[in-house]
Design an enzyme around this catalytic site. Structure first.
Site, PDB file in Angstrom:
ATOM      1  N   GLY A 148       0.793  -1.226   0.000  1.00 36.07           N
ATOM      2  CA  GLY A 148       0.000   0.000   0.000  1.00 36.07           C
ATOM      3  C   GLY A 148       0.826   1.276   0.000  1.00 36.07           C
ATOM      4  N   GLU A 149       2.081   1.192   0.487  1.00 33.73           N
ATOM      5  CA  GLU A 149       2.907   2.394   0.588  1.00 33.73           C
ATOM      6  C   GLU A 149       3.408   2.837  -0.786  1.00 33.73           C
ATOM      7  OE1 GLU A 149       6.044   2.438   3.533  1.00 33.73           O
ATOM      8  OE2 GLU A 149       4.986   0.891   4.683  1.00 33.73           O
ATOM      9  N   ALA A 150       3.239   4.147  -1.055  1.00 36.87           N
ATOM     10  CA  ALA A 150       3.645   4.689  -2.355  1.00 36.87           C
ATOM     11  C   ALA A 150       5.148   4.533  -2.592  1.00 36.87           C
ATOM     12  CB  ALA A 150       3.252   6.160  -2.449  1.00 36.87           C
ATOM     13  N   ILE A 153       5.938   0.967  -3.670  1.00 34.62           N
ATOM     14  CA  ILE A 153       5.516   0.756  -5.057  1.00 34.62           C
ATOM     15  C   ILE A 153       6.503   1.421  -6.004  1.00 34.62           C
ATOM     16  CG2 ILE A 153       3.691   1.220  -6.759  1.00 34.62           C
ATOM     17  CD1 ILE A 153       1.687   1.163  -4.436  1.00 34.62           C
TER      18      ILE A 153
END
Length: 226
Positions: A148-150, A153
């Site tokens: 979920g962490e930008a 990613i």
């Protein structure tokens, strides 16, 4: 017997002694064979027990990994089930047997230098040659679940773009182009499959959004339509 001469009696005694010695040797040989057979049987049982113990520890390591990836990897290394190398851990994650895909994604996305090395080793196991970008992305994203962490990613997509461009030289002007388009494809896929997004982007809008990303130039339209 009484009618034997002294020489014959001596020969008979000698035969009896040799017979006793021979029986003693046969018994000793039997005991040695029994001992060796027992050792072989015990060795087989020991190896079986070792294999069962190893499988049990591996199952426990996978369970720990699914709950806390770093602790799981540390347990497997301490149990001599994994080597403390990026290649060995990358192979373990790539096979993914019994591993939670979300946990794999969380581990691969960590910013530690070693985790980044594992990410690149993991990507080296993916073969993207002659695949278009969407096919390569599908293969890559099937092997784990995006965290979920930008920032995680971002690291993972940057590594993906580098690997894709190495496998397919000349498709993009730079890895940055591949990186930007990969993000755009993921966002497009999310919008198309999210029932809460009513205004689905058209091919024309997607093409317009990605103008000028190829080092200032436009990508071929057929590449954006794939």
């Amino acid at each position: 017997p009484d009618d034997l001469s002294p020489e014959e009696r001596q020969e008979l005694e000698s035969i009896r002694r040799r017979k006793q010695e021979l029986l003693h040797d046969i018994k000793r040989l039997k005991d040695e064979i029994a001992e060796v057979t027992n050792e072989i049987e015990n060795l087989g049982l020991t190896e079986e027990r070792k294999s069962m113990q190893r499988n049990k520890q591996m199952a426990m390591g996978r369970k720990k990994f699914n709950m806390d990836p770093k602790k799981g990897i540390r347990f497997l290394i301490d149990s001599s089930l994994l080597k403390n190398t990026s290649d060995d851990i990358g192979q373990f994650l790539y096979k993914g047997e019994g591993l939670n895909k979300t946990a794999i994604g969380d581990y691969l996305g960590e910013r530690d230098d070693f985790n980044i090395e594992v990410l690149h080793a993991f990507l080296e196991l993916h073969e993207f040659s002659d695949l278009n970008l969407v096919q390569a992305l599908r293969q890559f994203l099937w092997s784990f679940r995006l965290p979920g962490e930008a920032q995680k990613i971002d690291r993972m997509m940057e590594a993906f773009a580098q690997r894709y461009c190495r496998c397919n030289p000349g498709v993009f002007q730079s890895t940055d182009t591949c990186y930007v388009l990969s993000f755009a494809v993921i966002m497009l896929n999310t919008s198309l499959h999210n029932p809460n997004v009513k205004d689905k982007p058209s091919v024309q809008r997607f093409t317009a959004m990605n103008r000028g990303i190829n080092d200032g130039g436009d990508l071929p339209e057929e590449l954006l339509r794939v």
